[in-house]
Design a protein around this motif. Structure first.
Motif, PDB file in Angstrom:
ATOM      1  N   ALA A   2       0.855  -1.189   0.000  1.00  0.00           N
ATOM      2  CA  ALA A   2       0.000   0.000   0.000  1.00  0.00           C
ATOM      3  C   ALA A   2       0.885   1.231   0.000  1.00  0.00           C
ATOM      4  O   ALA A   2       2.040   1.194   0.424  1.00  0.00           O
ATOM      5  CB  ALA A   2      -0.920   0.012   1.212  1.00  0.00           C
ATOM      6  N   MET A   3       0.308   2.324  -0.476  1.00  0.00           N
ATOM      7  CA  MET A   3       1.006   3.587  -0.597  1.00  0.00           C
ATOM      8  C   MET A   3       0.076   4.683  -0.081  1.00  0.00           C
ATOM      9  O   MET A   3      -1.072   4.759  -0.514  1.00  0.00           O
ATOM     10  CB  MET A   3       1.326   3.785  -2.087  1.00  0.00           C
ATOM     11  CG  MET A   3       2.189   4.922  -2.424  1.00  0.00           C
ATOM     12  SD  MET A   3       2.543   4.936  -4.205  1.00  0.00           S
ATOM     13  CE  MET A   3       3.799   3.683  -4.333  1.00  0.00           C
ATOM     14  N   VAL A  13      -2.418  12.760  -6.881  1.00  0.00           N
ATOM     15  CA  VAL A  13      -1.358  11.896  -6.359  1.00  0.00           C
ATOM     16  C   VAL A  13      -1.744  10.458  -6.675  1.00  0.00           C
ATOM     17  O   VAL A  13      -2.920  10.140  -6.834  1.00  0.00           O
ATOM     18  CB  VAL A  13      -1.141  12.079  -4.840  1.00  0.00           C
ATOM     19  CG1 VAL A  13      -0.675  13.488  -4.518  1.00  0.00           C
ATOM     20  CG2 VAL A  13      -2.391  11.731  -4.046  1.00  0.00           C
ATOM     21  N   GLY A  14      -0.750   9.593  -6.744  1.00  0.00           N
ATOM     22  CA  GLY A  14      -1.042   8.191  -7.005  1.00  0.00           C
ATOM     23  C   GLY A  14       0.201   7.451  -7.417  1.00  0.00           C
ATOM     24  O   GLY A  14       1.313   7.845  -7.088  1.00  0.00           O
ATOM     25  N   ALA A  36      -5.716   9.931  -7.348  1.00  0.00           N
ATOM     26  CA  ALA A  36      -6.767  10.659  -6.645  1.00  0.00           C
ATOM     27  C   ALA A  36      -6.462  12.134  -6.850  1.00  0.00           C
ATOM     28  O   ALA A  36      -5.318  12.563  -6.689  1.00  0.00           O
ATOM     29  CB  ALA A  36      -6.783  10.316  -5.158  1.00  0.00           C
ATOM     30  N   CYS A  37      -7.481  12.904  -7.232  1.00  0.00           N
ATOM     31  CA  CYS A  37      -7.282  14.322  -7.541  1.00  0.00           C
ATOM     32  C   CYS A  37      -8.200  15.183  -6.686  1.00  0.00           C
ATOM     33  O   CYS A  37      -9.298  14.753  -6.316  1.00  0.00           O
ATOM     34  CB  CYS A  37      -7.587  14.591  -9.013  1.00  0.00           C
ATOM     35  SG  CYS A  37      -6.614  13.599 -10.160  1.00  0.00           S
ATOM     36  N   THR A  38      -7.745  16.392  -6.407  1.00  0.00           N
ATOM     37  CA  THR A  38      -8.575  17.332  -5.669  1.00  0.00           C
ATOM     38  C   THR A  38      -8.221  18.755  -6.064  1.00  0.00           C
ATOM     39  O   THR A  38      -7.074  19.039  -6.421  1.00  0.00           O
ATOM     40  CB  THR A  38      -8.444  17.145  -4.141  1.00  0.00           C
ATOM     41  OG1 THR A  38      -9.440  17.917  -3.487  1.00  0.00           O
ATOM     42  CG2 THR A  38      -7.080  17.566  -3.640  1.00  0.00           C
ATOM     43  N   LEU A  39      -9.201  19.629  -5.995  1.00  0.00           N
ATOM     44  CA  LEU A  39      -8.987  21.058  -6.206  1.00  0.00           C
ATOM     45  C   LEU A  39      -8.928  21.686  -4.825  1.00  0.00           C
ATOM     46  O   LEU A  39      -9.894  21.618  -4.070  1.00  0.00           O
ATOM     47  CB  LEU A  39     -10.135  21.662  -7.026  1.00  0.00           C
ATOM     48  CG  LEU A  39     -10.084  23.167  -7.251  1.00  0.00           C
ATOM     49  CD1 LEU A  39      -8.799  23.557  -7.976  1.00  0.00           C
ATOM     50  CD2 LEU A  39     -11.300  23.610  -8.038  1.00  0.00           C
ATOM     51  N   GLN A  62      -4.899   6.871   0.398  1.00  0.00           N
ATOM     52  CA  GLN A  62      -4.116   5.647   0.393  1.00  0.00           C
ATOM     53  C   GLN A  62      -4.593   4.745  -0.742  1.00  0.00           C
ATOM     54  O   GLN A  62      -5.777   4.711  -1.054  1.00  0.00           O
ATOM     55  CB  GLN A  62      -4.256   4.916   1.725  1.00  0.00           C
ATOM     56  CG  GLN A  62      -3.413   3.660   1.827  1.00  0.00           C
ATOM     57  CD  GLN A  62      -3.397   3.076   3.228  1.00  0.00           C
ATOM     58  OE1 GLN A  62      -3.405   3.800   4.197  1.00  0.00           O
ATOM     59  NE2 GLN A  62      -3.371   1.763   3.310  1.00  0.00           N
ATOM     60  N   PHE A  63      -3.644   4.005  -1.334  1.00  0.00           N
ATOM     61  CA  PHE A  63      -3.945   3.085  -2.424  1.00  0.00           C
ATOM     62  C   PHE A  63      -3.409   1.697  -2.096  1.00  0.00           C
ATOM     63  O   PHE A  63      -2.263   1.573  -1.649  1.00  0.00           O
ATOM     64  CB  PHE A  63      -3.252   3.530  -3.723  1.00  0.00           C
ATOM     65  CG  PHE A  63      -3.644   4.879  -4.209  1.00  0.00           C
ATOM     66  CD1 PHE A  63      -4.770   5.045  -4.990  1.00  0.00           C
ATOM     67  CD2 PHE A  63      -2.876   5.989  -3.890  1.00  0.00           C
ATOM     68  CE1 PHE A  63      -5.131   6.296  -5.445  1.00  0.00           C
ATOM     69  CE2 PHE A  63      -3.219   7.243  -4.348  1.00  0.00           C
ATOM     70  CZ  PHE A  63      -4.352   7.405  -5.122  1.00  0.00           C
TER      71      PHE A  63
END
Length: 129
Positions: free
Chosen positions: A59-60, A74-75, A87-90, A97-98
């Protein structure tokens, strides 16, 4: 972890600290090793920063903030197939976590999809077994 004196990279096992007199019982499951990597940089619009490659990761986890507010992702990306998860956000912060297939070799990525440069900092936590 990077040794600041020799500049060598090594994996450090995290040991749980408990108050005196407290017993911690563990089952027979294998220990999970957690490695925290500081990440930071400045990204131009439509550019990315990468970290790695990493192999054997279960996992990361990302905990990253940036300025000014922008659309940031991030990913991770598979080093060979060039596909992965994002996963993206404004805004100005993301924490996510992935799960990762430990048979993959992956790069962690931070991507600025905004129209202005951003300066970011935070941590990338890698989980191994």
């Amino acid at each position: 972890v990077i040794d600041e004196v020799t500049n060598e990279t090594f994996v450090s096992k995290i040991v749980e600290v408990v108050p005196p007199g407290v017993m911690v019982e563990r089952g027979p499951e294998p220990a999970i090793v957690r490695v925290v990597v500081p990440i930071s940089g400045t990204l131009a619009p439509s550019s990315a920063g990468s970290y790695g490659p990493y192999s054997g990761v279960l996992a990361m986890q990302f905990d990253v903030s940036w300025s000014p507010a922008s659309n940031v992702c991030v990913g991770y990306v598979d080093a060979y197939a060039r596909i992965g998860q994002l996963a993206c956000t404004l805004g100005t912060r993301i924490s996510t976590q992935f799960p990762v297939d430990p048979s993959q070799t992956v790069y962690a990525v931070v991507i600025n999809q905004g129209t202005a440069a951003v300066t970011y900092s935070g941590t990338l936590t890698l989980y191994y077994q």
